[in-house]
Scaffold this motif. Structure first.
Motif, PDB file in Angstrom:
ATOM      1  N   CYS A 155       0.857  -1.195   0.000  1.00 26.38           N
ATOM      2  CA  CYS A 155       0.000   0.000   0.000  1.00 26.38           C
ATOM      3  C   CYS A 155       0.891   1.242   0.000  1.00 26.38           C
ATOM      4  CB  CYS A 155      -0.910   0.010   1.235  1.00 26.38           C
ATOM      5  SG  CYS A 155      -2.131  -1.296   1.250  1.00 26.38           S
ATOM      6  N   TYR A 156       1.656   1.399  -1.059  1.00 22.97           N
ATOM      7  CA  TYR A 156       2.645   2.471  -1.098  1.00 22.97           C
ATOM      8  C   TYR A 156       2.002   3.856  -1.048  1.00 22.97           C
ATOM      9  CZ  TYR A 156       5.572  -1.419  -2.699  1.00 22.97           C
ATOM     10  OH  TYR A 156       6.218  -2.618  -2.807  1.00 22.97           O
ATOM     11  N   LYS A 157       0.894   4.019  -1.728  1.00 22.35           N
ATOM     12  CA  LYS A 157       0.240   5.323  -1.763  1.00 22.35           C
ATOM     13  C   LYS A 157      -0.234   5.742  -0.373  1.00 22.35           C
ATOM     14  CE  LYS A 157      -3.235   7.959  -4.341  1.00 22.35           C
ATOM     15  NZ  LYS A 157      -4.276   7.907  -5.394  1.00 22.35           N
ATOM     16  N   THR A 158      -0.762   4.791   0.399  1.00 16.54           N
ATOM     17  CA  THR A 158      -1.199   5.079   1.772  1.00 16.54           C
ATOM     18  C   THR A 158      -0.004   5.482   2.630  1.00 16.54           C
ATOM     19  OG1 THR A 158      -2.940   3.423   1.509  1.00 16.54           O
ATOM     20  CG2 THR A 158      -2.487   4.180   3.736  1.00 16.54           C
ATOM     21  N   GLY A 159       1.117   4.796   2.444  1.00 18.01           N
ATOM     22  CA  GLY A 159       2.323   5.141   3.185  1.00 18.01           C
ATOM     23  C   GLY A 159       2.840   6.528   2.836  1.00 18.01           C
ATOM     24  N   LEU A 160       2.745   6.893   1.560  1.00 20.87           N
ATOM     25  CA  LEU A 160       3.215   8.217   1.135  1.00 20.87           C
ATOM     26  C   LEU A 160       2.441   9.341   1.811  1.00 20.87           C
ATOM     27  CD1 LEU A 160       3.845   7.989  -2.723  1.00 20.87           C
ATOM     28  CD2 LEU A 160       5.513   8.512  -0.949  1.00 20.87           C
ATOM     29  N   SER A 161       1.170   9.085   2.127  1.00 18.53           N
ATOM     30  CA  SER A 161       0.335  10.140   2.718  1.00 18.53           C
ATOM     31  C   SER A 161       0.905  10.643   4.030  1.00 18.53           C
ATOM     32  CB  SER A 161      -1.094   9.629   2.926  1.00 18.53           C
ATOM     33  OG  SER A 161      -1.120   8.599   3.915  1.00 18.53           O
ATOM     34  N   ILE A 162       1.518   9.751   4.797  1.00 16.24           N
ATOM     35  CA  ILE A 162       2.065  10.168   6.095  1.00 16.24           C
ATOM     36  C   ILE A 162       3.492  10.701   5.956  1.00 16.24           C
ATOM     37  CG2 ILE A 162       3.210   8.091   7.008  1.00 16.24           C
ATOM     38  CD1 ILE A 162       1.451   8.475   9.531  1.00 16.24           C
ATOM     39  N   LEU A 163       4.163  10.322   4.867  1.00 15.14           N
ATOM     40  CA  LEU A 163       5.527  10.807   4.638  1.00 15.14           C
ATOM     41  C   LEU A 163       5.549  12.256   4.167  1.00 15.14           C
ATOM     42  CD1 LEU A 163       6.990   7.661   2.845  1.00 15.14           C
ATOM     43  CD2 LEU A 163       7.562   8.468   5.136  1.00 15.14           C
ATOM     44  N   GLU A 164       4.403  12.762   3.750  1.00 13.81           N
ATOM     45  CA  GLU A 164       4.324  14.151   3.290  1.00 13.81           C
ATOM     46  C   GLU A 164       4.290  15.138   4.448  1.00 13.81           C
ATOM     47  OE1 GLU A 164       0.844  14.052   0.899  1.00 13.81           O
ATOM     48  OE2 GLU A 164       1.828  13.093  -0.833  1.00 13.81           O
ATOM     49  N   GLU A 165       4.105  14.652   5.669  1.00 12.55           N
ATOM     50  CA  GLU A 165       4.030  15.527   6.842  1.00 12.55           C
ATOM     51  C   GLU A 165       5.422  15.830   7.386  1.00 12.55           C
ATOM     52  OE1 GLU A 165      -0.225  13.513   8.226  1.00 12.55           O
ATOM     53  OE2 GLU A 165       1.597  13.226   9.406  1.00 12.55           O
ATOM     54  N   ASP A 166       5.668  17.076   7.733  1.00 13.88           N
ATOM     55  CA  ASP A 166       6.963  17.471   8.292  1.00 13.88           C
ATOM     56  C   ASP A 166       7.054  17.037   9.756  1.00 13.88           C
ATOM     57  OD1 ASP A 166       7.908  18.730   5.972  1.00 13.88           O
ATOM     58  OD2 ASP A 166       6.759  20.538   6.424  1.00 13.88           O
ATOM     59  N   GLY A 189       9.329   2.072  -4.013  1.00 10.93           N
ATOM     60  CA  GLY A 189       8.233   1.309  -4.604  1.00 10.93           C
ATOM     61  C   GLY A 189       7.364   2.146  -5.519  1.00 10.93           C
ATOM     62  N   LYS A 190       7.208   3.435  -5.191  1.00  9.87           N
ATOM     63  CA  LYS A 190       6.426   4.354  -6.023  1.00  9.87           C
ATOM     64  C   LYS A 190       7.292   5.059  -7.073  1.00  9.87           C
ATOM     65  CE  LYS A 190       2.703   5.678  -5.723  1.00  9.87           C
ATOM     66  NZ  LYS A 190       1.505   5.283  -6.499  1.00  9.87           N
ATOM     67  N   LYS A 191       8.584   4.692  -7.108  1.00  8.47           N
ATOM     68  CA  LYS A 191       9.567   5.318  -8.013  1.00  8.47           C
ATOM     69  C   LYS A 191       9.658   6.831  -7.802  1.00  8.47           C
ATOM     70  CE  LYS A 191       9.461   1.708 -11.525  1.00  8.47           C
ATOM     71  NZ  LYS A 191      10.696   1.106 -10.987  1.00  8.47           N
ATOM     72  N   CYS A 192       9.429   7.226  -6.565  1.00  9.09           N
ATOM     73  CA  CYS A 192       9.608   8.632  -6.177  1.00  9.09           C
ATOM     74  C   CYS A 192      11.019   8.751  -5.598  1.00  9.09           C
ATOM     75  CB  CYS A 192       8.539   9.007  -5.140  1.00  9.09           C
ATOM     76  SG  CYS A 192       8.499  10.743  -4.704  1.00  9.09           S
ATOM     77  N   PHE A 193      12.005   8.691  -6.496  1.00 13.71           N
ATOM     78  CA  PHE A 193      13.385   8.506  -6.076  1.00 13.71           C
ATOM     79  C   PHE A 193      13.953   9.709  -5.321  1.00 13.71           C
ATOM     80  CE2 PHE A 193      13.304   5.425  -9.730  1.00 13.71           C
ATOM     81  CZ  PHE A 193      13.387   4.290  -8.939  1.00 13.71           C
ATOM     82  N   TRP A 194      13.530  10.925  -5.666  1.00 14.87           N
ATOM     83  CA  TRP A 194      14.079  12.101  -4.983  1.00 14.87           C
ATOM     84  C   TRP A 194      13.695  12.087  -3.503  1.00 14.87           C
ATOM     85  CZ3 TRP A 194      11.093  15.641  -2.398  1.00 14.87           C
ATOM     86  CH2 TRP A 194       9.706  15.602  -2.651  1.00 14.87           C
ATOM     87  N   LYS A 195      12.461  11.686  -3.205  1.00 14.04           N
ATOM     88  CA  LYS A 195      12.009  11.606  -1.815  1.00 14.04           C
ATOM     89  C   LYS A 195      12.692  10.454  -1.091  1.00 14.04           C
ATOM     90  CE  LYS A 195       9.302  12.706   1.683  1.00 14.04           C
ATOM     91  NZ  LYS A 195       9.468  13.960   2.439  1.00 14.04           N
ATOM     92  N   ALA A 196      12.886   9.337  -1.802  1.00 13.02           N
ATOM     93  CA  ALA A 196      13.593   8.198  -1.210  1.00 13.02           C
ATOM     94  C   ALA A 196      15.010   8.595  -0.813  1.00 13.02           C
ATOM     95  CB  ALA A 196      13.631   7.031  -2.196  1.00 13.02           C
TER      96      ALA A 196
END
Length: 424
Positions: A155-166, A189-196
């Motif tokens: 559930c990568y998209k669900t995980g990303l939702s909380i990673l957007e918070e500072d 997993g979401k190929k959002c490499f800059w954030k990784a």
């Protein structure tokens, strides 16, 4: 009343006001050992309690119930009970016993993993974080548990939702390490490499007195993602990384450092030969998928280098230069890079020529202005928080005492002058 029945009665009578709940908390702390001693007979009593009204008492009973050995049948039953409790409990009550609440939530994670059904705990764990947090800036012990569940359930998209918070408040260093490590894996997993890269970089450069396994595994992935995203790896860690990390991390990740060196040479045959020779090592680290993406990305890097030299080039020439099998394969790579915004080009289907273009972005659209404004606002907020933290630290007695004891160890001529108001 020391009996379980008497304790249930007290819970029912002392859950209506804040002062009553505080009194109840004292009673429950005294009864905790006896609850664990009778854990096998507590489950029926949960039906007499309302998790939304008697949250604190329900929590103590539930924590004791789930402390014993788990069978497949009991695990499935407890997953439902814990999920319903998390959904309906009162945040102000469970925050009185955060350790108990965290323990119950971790058991939920353990039980869904035992059942091999991690998806069942994703939504309850997110709800648990929200109820435990004092604000979204607070990193709880449950954040890494939630991200791990998201990873296992894909559930990568669900995980990303909380990673957007500072995040500005961290209680335990290990929580930060795992939060950034699992978060980095979700972004991969979401190929959002800059954030990784940002999250893995936080693990690698975080303060540490000794090398830990999380930092080592994070650095391995950091090397691979750097190659995929930037096409290169910095030869050294930044100065603010711990001395331990700067001295020792590379020695624990030598096959990955050598892979980066082979990648930098740009010779695809040498890179593929090195990967083949170390296939078992990369596989045992569970990084073989990323390594294959590194190999694939070297074709893109070589095509990008061509854009710096040529204005037009045939697909055949691109295939020959980049060592692809055919012009058709070169065309597929170029089209994918155009779609991903990695290069700007057009392909003439008639003569098979590729024309490389400049970046068409003029940075004056409404959308771009909104993005720039959003970034400025975020940086201003961060600046204010850092100023407050800096002032608090500069007047903290423990910090001043430690600096005062250690200042003779340093030659302050090597550093920039300190503003007068921060002088010790």
């Amino acid at each position: 009343m020391n009996s379980v029945e008497g304790l249930v009665t007290q819970i029912q009578g002392l859950s209506s006001s804040a002062s009553d709940v505080l009194s109840l908390h004292n009673v429950l702390k005294q009864a905790d050992d006896s609850l664990h001693a009778e854990s096998t007979r507590l489950l029926p009593f949960l039906d007499q309690l309302d998790p939304s009204k008697h949250s604190l008492g329900y929590l103590y009973f539930l924590e004791a119930c789930t402390a014993g050995p788990v069978t497949t049948e009991s695990a499935s039953s407890f997953v439902l009970i814990i999920a319903r409790f998390i959904s309906s409990c009162a945040a102000e009550q469970i925050r009185l016993a955060p350790d108990k609440f965290i323990s119950v939530c971790k058991r939920l994670k353990d039980q869904v993993l035992f059942l091999e059904e991690p998806l069942r705990a994703v939504a309850p764990m997110l709800a648990a974080i929200r109820k435990l947090q004092s604000s979204t800036e607070n990193l709880t012990t449950l954040h890494p548990e939630f991200l791990l569940l998201c990873l296992l359930a894909k559930c990568y998209k669900t995980g990303l939702s909380i990673l957007e918070e500072d995040i500005f408040e961290v209680d335990q260093p290990r929580d930060l390490y795992l939060y950034c490590y699992y978060g980095g894996m979700i972004c991969i997993g979401k190929k959002c490499f800059w954030k990784a890269l940002e999250l893995l970089h936080n693990v690698v450069t975080a303060p540490m007195s000794t090398i830990n396994a999380i930092a080592v595994e994070a650095y391995k992935k950091y090397i691979l993602v750097s190659l995929i995203h930037h096409g290169q790896l910095s030869t050294s860690l930044p100065k603010y990384a711990s001395t331990v990390a700067q001295r020792n991390l590379k020695s624990f990740c030598q096959p990955y450092v050598e892979l980066a060196n082979s990648y930098t040479n740009g010779k695809i045959a040498d890179l593929e030969a090195y990967v083949q020779a170390n296939m078992e090592k990369f596989g045992s680290d569970n990084n073989l998928g990323l390594v294959k993406q590194v190999v694939s990305s070297i074709y893109k890097r070589n095509i990008q280098r061509l854009t710096q030299t040529y204005l037009t080039l045939s697909l055949q020439d691109i295939a020959n230069t980049v060592q692809l099998n055919s012009p058709k394969e070169a065309e597929m790579h170029v089209l994918q890079m155009i779609q991903d915004g990695e290069i700007y080009a057009t392909i003439n289907q008639k003569d098979g020529m590729v024309r490389f273009l400049e970046d068409p972005e003029q940075y004056k659209t409404c959308e771009m202005i909104e993005r720039v404004d959003s970034s400025i606002q975020r940086l201003m907020t961060l600046s204010k928080k850092l100023t407050v933290l800096d002032e608090l630290m500069s007047s903290d007695p423990m910090y001043l005492g430690k600096v005062g004891r250690e200042r003779q160890r340093f030659d302050f001529d090597d550093f920039d002058s300190v503003p007068q108001r921060f002088n010790i």
